[in-house]
Design an enzyme around this catalytic site. Structure first.
Site, mmCIF file in Angstrom:
data_model
loop_
_atom_site.group_PDB
_atom_site.id
_atom_site.type_symbol
_atom_site.label_atom_id
_atom_site.label_comp_id
_atom_site.label_asym_id
_atom_site.label_seq_id
_atom_site.Cartn_x
_atom_site.Cartn_y
_atom_site.Cartn_z
ATOM 1 N N ASP A 34 0.845 -1.202 0.000
ATOM 2 C CA ASP A 34 0.000 0.000 0.000
ATOM 3 C C ASP A 34 0.878 1.248 0.000
ATOM 4 O O ASP A 34 0.568 2.236 -0.652
ATOM 5 C CB ASP A 34 -0.893 0.031 1.245
ATOM 6 C CG ASP A 34 -1.985 -1.032 1.168
ATOM 7 O OD1 ASP A 34 -2.034 -1.751 0.148
ATOM 8 O OD2 ASP A 34 -2.760 -1.147 2.131
ATOM 9 N N PHE A 37 2.266 1.930 -3.381
ATOM 10 C CA PHE A 37 1.177 2.421 -4.224
ATOM 11 C C PHE A 37 0.934 3.908 -3.937
ATOM 12 O O PHE A 37 0.876 4.733 -4.860
ATOM 13 C CB PHE A 37 -0.109 1.615 -3.956
ATOM 14 C CG PHE A 37 -1.264 2.023 -4.824
ATOM 15 C CD1 PHE A 37 -1.486 1.411 -6.045
ATOM 16 C CD2 PHE A 37 -2.134 3.036 -4.428
ATOM 17 C CE1 PHE A 37 -2.551 1.793 -6.863
ATOM 18 C CE2 PHE A 37 -3.187 3.435 -5.234
ATOM 19 C CZ PHE A 37 -3.394 2.809 -6.453
ATOM 20 N N SER A 83 -39.247 3.806 -14.230
ATOM 21 C CA SER A 83 -39.393 3.034 -12.993
ATOM 22 C C SER A 83 -40.245 1.807 -13.320
ATOM 23 O O SER A 83 -40.745 1.664 -14.434
ATOM 24 C CB SER A 83 -40.014 3.879 -11.896
ATOM 25 O OG SER A 83 -41.256 4.351 -12.327
ATOM 26 N N LYS A 114 -33.601 -7.237 -6.922
ATOM 27 C CA LYS A 114 -33.917 -5.810 -6.985
ATOM 28 C C LYS A 114 -33.105 -5.119 -5.884
ATOM 29 O O LYS A 114 -33.454 -5.168 -4.695
ATOM 30 C CB LYS A 114 -35.416 -5.571 -6.795
ATOM 31 C CG LYS A 114 -35.814 -4.131 -7.002
ATOM 32 C CD LYS A 114 -37.323 -3.970 -7.025
ATOM 33 C CE LYS A 114 -37.718 -2.547 -7.357
ATOM 34 N NZ LYS A 114 -37.216 -1.552 -6.393
ATOM 35 N N ARG A 135 -31.002 9.468 -11.189
ATOM 36 C CA ARG A 135 -32.264 9.298 -11.895
ATOM 37 C C ARG A 135 -33.037 10.611 -12.007
ATOM 38 O O ARG A 135 -33.629 10.901 -13.039
ATOM 39 C CB ARG A 135 -33.114 8.260 -11.156
ATOM 40 C CG ARG A 135 -34.198 7.668 -11.997
ATOM 41 C CD ARG A 135 -34.878 6.559 -11.224
ATOM 42 N NE ARG A 135 -36.142 7.023 -10.720
ATOM 43 C CZ ARG A 135 -37.268 6.973 -11.434
ATOM 44 N NH1 ARG A 135 -37.270 6.454 -12.630
ATOM 45 N NH2 ARG A 135 -38.380 7.429 -10.935
ATOM 46 N N LYS A 290 -37.992 -9.445 -16.169
ATOM 47 C CA LYS A 290 -37.895 -8.708 -17.431
ATOM 48 C C LYS A 290 -38.066 -9.664 -18.609
ATOM 49 O O LYS A 290 -37.576 -10.786 -18.549
ATOM 50 C CB LYS A 290 -36.507 -8.049 -17.574
ATOM 51 C CG LYS A 290 -36.131 -7.168 -16.412
ATOM 52 C CD LYS A 290 -34.690 -6.668 -16.516
ATOM 53 C CE LYS A 290 -34.390 -5.761 -15.323
ATOM 54 N NZ LYS A 290 -33.008 -5.264 -15.322
HETATM 55 S S1 IVH Z 1 -34.522 -2.361 -14.259
HETATM 56 C C1 IVH Z 1 -36.863 -0.090 -17.212
HETATM 57 N N1 IVH Z 1 -33.342 -3.999 -12.606
HETATM 58 O O1 IVH Z 1 -35.619 -0.356 -9.042
HETATM 59 C C2 IVH Z 1 -36.213 -0.876 -16.191
HETATM 60 N N2 IVH Z 1 -34.127 -1.917 -11.748
HETATM 61 O O2 IVH Z 1 -38.494 1.293 -10.123
HETATM 62 C C3 IVH Z 1 -35.382 -0.082 -15.285
HETATM 63 N N3 IVH Z 1 -33.622 -1.558 -9.378
HETATM 64 O O3 IVH Z 1 -35.275 2.752 -10.562
HETATM 65 C C4 IVH Z 1 -35.006 -0.705 -14.059
HETATM 66 N N4 IVH Z 1 -32.572 -3.463 -9.046
HETATM 67 O O4 IVH Z 1 -33.260 1.846 -9.363
HETATM 68 C C5 IVH Z 1 -33.959 -2.808 -12.742
HETATM 69 N N5 IVH Z 1 -32.249 -5.545 -11.256
HETATM 70 C C6 IVH Z 1 -32.830 -4.361 -11.408
HETATM 71 C C7 IVH Z 1 -32.973 -3.453 -10.332
HETATM 72 C C8 IVH Z 1 -33.638 -2.240 -10.551
HETATM 73 C C9 IVH Z 1 -32.965 -2.309 -8.488
HETATM 74 C C10 IVH Z 1 -34.233 -0.228 -9.080
HETATM 75 C C11 IVH Z 1 -33.927 0.842 -10.063
HETATM 76 C C12 IVH Z 1 -35.259 1.376 -10.543
HETATM 77 C C13 IVH Z 1 -36.211 0.816 -9.549
HETATM 78 C C14 IVH Z 1 -37.508 0.383 -10.186
#
Ligand code: IVH
Length: 336
Positions: A34, A37, A83, A114, A135, A290
């Site tokens: 460290d 570095f 969202s 999520k 966002r 998704k």
């Molecule tokens: S996809 C159009 N994937 O959850 C799709 N969102 O309201 C956009 N989030 O604002 C989001 N994990 O901040 C997606 N695996 C994930 C996620 C994720 C967390 C959050 C993200 C978004 C909110 C959804």
């Protein structure tokens, strides 16, 4: 030192420090101490101050915090940050699948954790990080690039065969261990403890001095890509590609990401993580489902604020329960 010599030394030190960073953070196999570095980093910092024209915005010195941002500029997102609509039961997930199948027939779904953090949009041009934006209202957000550069799991330069223009979207968060470490240090100093990782991540990203942000130890996961020349029409495959460019993404081996073409498979993933989430290294508040095929995504399109090709499943305990049991009044006496 002469000008050409300074330029060459800055380039050499930058390349060397980048490689040491990669060995330390990505490979967990450092080859210098460290101290050695820090010695090189200080030399680079001094040279960049003396020769600012040779200082790259993605220099290793920016990892520990560059110049102070007086006010975060508001900038428009190239692609809106949407969202997700929420679901809370198997029936709602089944309804989502039925709606998708009515238009697309049987199709593949991707299930992801999520992450409970702060959404971020990262812009890369020719593999270089050029901007990090919050966002905001989905159309425009705050430019917090200097703070984003301090997040170690966000690559400043991409590796391999990446698209020329790329927007990577993900979540900035604290791993639980790091959050606990921060609070332990605060307790030791007699400071008030941070309430939870999510709010602390949000607060950290709003700091004006990137050096303060660097010290907090934030993390990042990427879960969506936008761009004209992404490698695949499959979201799942694009996420795998993003990993090869140097992003931290949902891990296939640890089943942070998986695929299914039916409700049973989706529910199995949800039920697994509903039980297993407490043992995770980070907080999650649900599962995101998704449609994998980006052609199908485009066909399904959007509603007012959220895509019709994705839905969030929120875990029970994380649903906000606000119940007003009653109101009591206290009438104070007025002093004369
Ligand atoms: S996809 C159009 N994937 O959850 C799709 N969102 O309201 C956009 N989030 O604002 C989001 N994990 O901040 C997606 N695996 C994930 C996620 C994720 C967390 C959050 C993200 C978004 C909110 C959804």
């Amino acid at each position: 030192m002469e000008r050409p010599e300074a330029q060459a030394r800055i380039a050499a030190l930058s390349a060397e420090l980048e490689e040491h960073n990669r060995r330390y953070y990505d490979l967990a196999a450092p080859v210098i101490s460290d101290q050695a570095f820090d010695f090189r980093l200080k030399e680079l910092d001094a040279l960049e101050k003396e020769w600012p024209e040779f200082a790259s915005p993605n220099s290793p010195t920016q990892r520990v915090g560059g110049a102070i941002t007086k006010q975060f500029e508001t900038v428009a997102h190239r692609y809106p940050m949407l969202s997700l609509s929420n679901s809370y039961s198997r029936d709602e997930v089944a309804e989502f699948v039925a709606r998708v199948e009515k238009e697309m027939g049987r199709t593949q779904y991707v299930m992801e954790l999520k992450y409970d953090g702060v959404a971020i949009s990262l812009s890369y041009r020719n593999g270089e990080l050029v901007r990090g934006v919050t966002r905001g209202d989905g159309e425009k957000g705050d430019d917090i690039t200097a703070n984003v550069r301090t997040v170690r799991s966000i690559p400043l330069k991409l590796r391999g065969d990446f698209p020329t223009e790329l927007e990577a979207r993900g979540e900035i968060l604290f791993m639980r261990a790091q959050f606990d470490k921060l609070n332990a240090a605060r307790a030791k100093n007699g400071e008030e403890l941070y309430a939870n990782p999510r709010n602390t991540a949000a607060g950290s990203l709003k700091q004006q001095d990137p050096k303060d942000v660097a010290k907090r130890g934030l993390d990042n996961f990427i879960y969506a890509l936008q761009g004209e020349d992404l490698p695949s029409r499959s979201h799942f495959e694009n996420i795998q590609a993003a990993r090869s460019w140097g992003f931290k993404t949902p891990d296939v081996d640890r089943r942070f990401i998986d695929r299914s073409d039916n409700v049973e498979g989706i529910m199995a993933f949800i039920d697994h993580w509903d039980k297993a989430r407490h043992a995770l290294e980070m907080d999650i508040d649900g599962i995101v489902i998704k449609v994998d095929d980006r052609n199908a995504q485009e066909e399904l399109g959007l509603t007012a604020k959220s895509p019709r090709w994705a839905i969030a499943y929120k875990f029970q305990a994380e649903q906000a329960v606000t119940r007003l049991n009653g109101v009591s009044y206290q009438v104070g006496r007025t002093e004369r």
